[in-house]
Scaffold this active site. Structure first.
Site, PDB file in Angstrom:
ATOM      1  N   CYS A   2      66.410  25.654  17.549  1.00 44.20           N
ATOM      2  CA  CYS A   2      67.479  26.334  16.822  1.00 44.20           C
ATOM      3  C   CYS A   2      68.449  25.313  16.261  1.00 44.20           C
ATOM      4  O   CYS A   2      68.513  24.179  16.686  1.00 44.20           O
ATOM      5  CB  CYS A   2      68.229  27.261  17.767  1.00 44.20           C
ATOM      6  N   ARG A  27      64.386  22.354  10.727  1.00 47.38           N
ATOM      7  CA  ARG A  27      64.046  22.522  12.150  1.00 47.38           C
ATOM      8  C   ARG A  27      63.231  23.784  12.381  1.00 47.38           C
ATOM      9  O   ARG A  27      62.739  24.035  13.473  1.00 47.38           O
ATOM     10  CB  ARG A  27      65.333  22.585  12.993  1.00 47.38           C
ATOM     11  N   TRP A  75      65.092  29.703  16.339  1.00 45.54           N
ATOM     12  CA  TRP A  75      63.639  29.541  16.488  1.00 45.54           C
ATOM     13  C   TRP A  75      63.309  30.341  17.746  1.00 45.54           C
ATOM     14  O   TRP A  75      63.641  29.934  18.861  1.00 45.54           O
ATOM     15  CB  TRP A  75      63.285  28.070  16.647  1.00 45.54           C
ATOM     16  N   ASN A 101      70.991  27.020  21.798  1.00 45.16           N
ATOM     17  CA  ASN A 101      69.672  26.424  21.594  1.00 45.16           C
ATOM     18  C   ASN A 101      69.175  26.034  22.974  1.00 45.16           C
ATOM     19  O   ASN A 101      69.876  25.377  23.725  1.00 45.16           O
ATOM     20  CB  ASN A 101      69.784  25.183  20.685  1.00 45.16           C
ATOM     21  N   GLY A 102      67.953  26.472  23.331  1.00 47.15           N
ATOM     22  CA  GLY A 102      67.412  26.114  24.647  1.00 47.15           C
ATOM     23  C   GLY A 102      66.877  27.337  25.359  1.00 47.15           C
ATOM     24  O   GLY A 102      66.691  28.398  24.770  1.00 47.15           O
ATOM     25  N   GLU A 483      39.866  14.264  19.358  1.00 44.09           N
ATOM     26  CA  GLU A 483      41.220  14.341  18.778  1.00 44.09           C
ATOM     27  C   GLU A 483      41.636  12.994  18.199  1.00 44.09           C
ATOM     28  O   GLU A 483      42.205  12.934  17.110  1.00 44.09           O
ATOM     29  CB  GLU A 483      42.218  14.802  19.843  1.00 44.09           C
ATOM     30  N   LYS A 487      42.670  12.490  14.289  1.00 42.59           N
ATOM     31  CA  LYS A 487      43.950  11.929  13.866  1.00 42.59           C
ATOM     32  C   LYS A 487      43.760  10.781  12.884  1.00 42.59           C
ATOM     33  O   LYS A 487      44.469  10.674  11.888  1.00 42.59           O
ATOM     34  CB  LYS A 487      44.727  11.468  15.109  1.00 42.59           C
ATOM     35  N   GLU A 490      42.538  12.263   9.515  1.00 43.04           N
ATOM     36  CA  GLU A 490      43.489  13.064   8.713  1.00 43.04           C
ATOM     37  C   GLU A 490      44.715  12.248   8.307  1.00 43.04           C
ATOM     38  O   GLU A 490      45.391  12.583   7.338  1.00 43.04           O
ATOM     39  CB  GLU A 490      43.894  14.321   9.459  1.00 43.04           C
ATOM     40  N   HIS A 506      21.676   8.133  22.059  1.00 45.15           N
ATOM     41  CA  HIS A 506      20.816   9.084  21.328  1.00 45.15           C
ATOM     42  C   HIS A 506      21.030   8.963  19.827  1.00 45.15           C
ATOM     43  O   HIS A 506      21.069   9.972  19.123  1.00 45.15           O
ATOM     44  CB  HIS A 506      21.116  10.505  21.823  1.00 45.15           C
ATOM     45  N   LYS A 605      49.564  22.697   6.819  1.00 42.41           N
ATOM     46  CA  LYS A 605      49.989  22.827   8.216  1.00 42.41           C
ATOM     47  C   LYS A 605      49.299  24.030   8.869  1.00 42.41           C
ATOM     48  O   LYS A 605      48.970  23.996  10.037  1.00 42.41           O
ATOM     49  CB  LYS A 605      51.511  23.001   8.307  1.00 42.41           C
TER      50      LYS A 605
HETATM   51  C1  AGP Z   1      45.340  18.816  13.410  1.00 45.04           C
HETATM   52  O1  AGP Z   1      46.280  17.753  13.356  1.00 45.04           O
HETATM   53  C2  AGP Z   1      45.594  19.886  12.393  1.00 45.04           C
HETATM   54  N1  AGP Z   1      46.959  20.263  12.406  1.00 45.04           N
HETATM   55  C3  AGP Z   1      44.585  21.028  12.476  1.00 45.04           C
HETATM   56  O2  AGP Z   1      43.352  20.599  13.018  1.00 45.04           O
HETATM   57  C4  AGP Z   1      45.053  22.234  13.306  1.00 45.04           C
HETATM   58  O3  AGP Z   1      45.020  21.910  14.654  1.00 45.04           O
HETATM   59  C5  AGP Z   1      44.117  23.403  13.010  1.00 45.04           C
HETATM   60  O4  AGP Z   1      44.211  23.701  11.635  1.00 45.04           O
HETATM   61  C6  AGP Z   1      44.450  24.646  13.830  1.00 45.04           C
HETATM   62  O5  AGP Z   1      45.766  25.058  13.523  1.00 45.04           O
HETATM   63  P1  AGP Z   1      46.468  26.112  14.509  1.00 45.04           P
HETATM   64  O6  AGP Z   1      46.606  25.441  15.843  1.00 45.04           O
HETATM   65  O7  AGP Z   1      47.789  26.392  13.862  1.00 45.04           O
HETATM   66  O8  AGP Z   1      45.585  27.316  14.587  1.00 45.04           O
END
Ligand code: AGP
Length: 610
Positions: A2, A27, A75, A101-102, A483, A487, A490, A506, A605
């Protein structure tokens, strides 16, 4: 998280507060509100949705006379993002207004006590409980400051609060405990805010508040006291030279770096109210009334899918629940056979991922109970699931998921411990040791992160120009290898493969050559020796190796590769130290290559389309 701004000065307070809230929009929020003095009373206007909704409500109102006011962008953590849950919250007798906030962990017991005293509530929030706790302390011979301090001393959890009192015009009260709050010191005006951008246009003179400090502020004065005994505390005024954009990132170069460093706080928030530190047990309120499932099918995308893979062994070993983990875009098209005794757990930071929503709907249509693990209250997945847990990570602005994953891992660990206790499938000693290790994590991570970043930076400078790389691990390190590779792909746009290190023989080992580095995740777990032999196979073929491991000890020596030493974690919790190292490596690689860290090319996102 928040946003808070409060003002006492000579300017019209409401326009200034609205401008400050706009500066805090980054935020993330889902409702907002203001409180200002008007005709000897406190006027509160709130709206769900974006700030424009609030401004539309205020248009036409006489808002230019008040020179004291406060505002809030919410938030949502407790209670849906509705107007009734929006801040500021007014006390039952109307004499106080508060923004917060919290998370107040003991709000339910406080609420029950107030209900017994005849207080009624208009919202589902912990904040409305807090403002009524203050009013409950008010009484003859007690100042507002003393009542404020008494109520806060009873509150457990994290808070940054600002308060106004009808009987004390021109005065703002504020306090902080484990949530950011600071003062802006002007000429004939003073500010309280969650973050510097809120008032940076008016003053660069800032006083940073510490936990356990309480403030009384007017246009011409500001005093800081110790919450414990109201002893005055002297504070230094610091000069901020940041520009606005740097201020919104809290001085970090990118939101991604800020969010990596927010992980200790986010993990603590995720645990808040879900661990009984006296009994050393996990006690997840959201699961209290739900039978543990007989079987669990986890479905997610991307990083969230990796969270499910990482947690699977814990859910099986601790909770005794057979578990599968699937990619949502595959699950939704393969006509899964679902049975009524199983539950489907969908994991999604945004709660809006199209494939995961589709998977949820297929699960429901198939008669399975649907659980959701989300970060955004009121999101589609949160609304459509039968039961939802929130990771409490706060808004994640950077496209690359960082604190979303670590808090998903935390929430899943708490679920495994909670179900394990209920089903009697994990012994008490393990539960207590796990809880003790989890409670220590935020502080351990807080002290670990700066060193991790400098190590990551030097490794990134050596390997950011590689044409490709492997990330390899076994057991719970395998999902983290996936992961780590994701990272790097991407963020640095380098082709990277995450692989189970036992799979190298393999086929993939054919790729090994001197300019093809391999990251091995080799914590001192039961699979260390196996991973070590895979590592030696790569070294034997002149492949450069970076191995994330723990300090050498008898029988766990490593002769090959560049060692990146991390502290040993208890039991299966090594991932909480491995993950930030991987995040920081990809961040530093992307930075050194000049990539757009917060908005990588081609990415969104939230993938709301197939
Ligand atoms: C990873 O860094 C990405 N942000 C992407 O793989 C993300 O995790 C995926 O699109 C799933 O998103 P969500 O957790 O909002 O469902």
């Amino acid at each position: 998280m928040c946003g808070i701004i409060a003002y006492a000065g000579h300017r019209p307070a409401v326009p200034l507060v609205l401008e400050g809230l706009r500066r805090l929009e980054y935020r993330g929020y889902d409702s907002s509100g203001v409180c200002f003095e008007q005709g000897g009373d406190l006027c509160v206007i709130r709206a769900s949705g974006k700030l424009q909704e609030l401004e539309d409500k205020l248009s036409g109102m006489q808002i230019f006379l008040a020179t004291t006011g406060m505002g809030h962008t919410r938030w949502a953590t407790h209670g849906a993002p509705t107007e009734s849950n929006a801040h500021p919250h007014r006390s039952f007798r109307g004499g106080l207004c508060l923004v917060h906030n919290g998370i107040i962990e003991n709000y339910q017991e406080c609420k029950n006590e107030l209900l017994r005293k005849g207080v009624s509530f208009q919202s589902e929030t912990d904040t409305e409980v807090l403002v009524n706790c203050v009013e409950d302390e008010c009484g003859p011979g007690l100042s507002n400051l003393e009542a404020f301090a008494r109520a806060l001393s009873k509150a457990q959890g994290a808070y940054a609060v600002a308060m106004m009192a009808r009987d004390e015009p021109g005065t703002i009260y504020a306090a902080r405990q484990s949530a950011p709050l600071l003062l802006g010191i002007g000429t004939g005006e003073n500010f309280v805010a969650s973050d510097i951008p809120a008032f940076l246009s008016y003053t660069r003179d800032v006083v940073f508040l510490e936990d356990g400090e309480i403030v009384r502020m007017t246009a011409s004065s500001w005093e800081v006291f110790s919450l414990e005994d109201l002893r005055p505390v002297s504070k230094n005024i610091q000069r901020i030279e940041w520009d606005m954009q740097a201020a919104q990132k809290g001085g970090y170069k990118h939101f991604m770096l800020k969010e990596i460093f927010e992980q200790p706080r986010a993990l603590a928030d995720c645990m808040a109210g879900r661990l009984d530190s006296r009994r050393m047990e996990a006690n997840v309120p959201e699961l209290m009334d739900a039978e543990p499932p007989e079987r669990l099918r986890i479905v997610a995308c991307g990083t969230s899918y990796h969270a499910g893979l990482w947690a699977m062994p814990l859910l099986e070993e601790w909770a005794g629940i057979p578990c599968t983990v699937e990619i949502a875009s595959e699950f939704r098209y393969r006509k899964p056979l679902l049975s009524r005794d199983e539950a489907v757990l969908v994991i999604s930071q945004s709660g809006e991922t199209a494939d995961t929503i589709a998977a949820l709907r297929i699960a429901r249509a198939g008669g399975a109970r649907v659980l959701a693990l989300c970060n955004v209250l009121g999101s589609s997945i949160a609304r459509e699931a039968d039961l939802v847990l929130y990771t409490q990570a706060g808004p994640e602005i950077s496209v690359a998921s960082t604190k979303a994953l670590s808090t998903q891992m935390m929430a899943l660990t708490l679920m495994a411990l909670h179900w394990g206790r209920v089903r009697g499938s994990v012994n008490e000693d393990t539960r207590h040791k796990a809880v003790s290790a989890l409670l220590a994590l935020p502080d351990q991570l807080q002290s670990l992160l700066p060193g991790l970043q400098s190590e990551a930076r030097s490794l990134a400078q050596r390997y950011a120009h590689a044409k490709g790389m492997f990330f390899l691990g076994r057991g719970q390190s395998y999902p983290l290898a996936l992961e780590g590779a994701l990272k790097v792909k991407e963020l640095a746009y380098i082709h990277a493969e995450g692989y189970a290190s036992g799979e190298m023989k393999h086929g993939p080992i054919a790729l090994i050559e001197p300019d093809f580095p391999s990251f091995f995740l080799a914590p001192h777990d039961a699979l260390f020796a196996k991973t070590k032999s895979n590592l030696e196979e790569v070294c034997a073929r002149s492949g450069p190796v970076i191995v994330l491991t723990n300090p050498q000890r008898q029988g766990m020596e490593l002769r090959d590769g560049t060692q990146w030493i991390l502290p040993e974690a208890w039991g299966p919790l090594a991932g909480f130290f491995l993950l930030p190292a991987l995040q920081l490596f990809s961040y530093e690689a992307a930075s050194s290559l000049g990539k757009d860290v917060d908005q990588p090319r081609n990415l969104a996102k939230s993938v709301t389309v197939e």
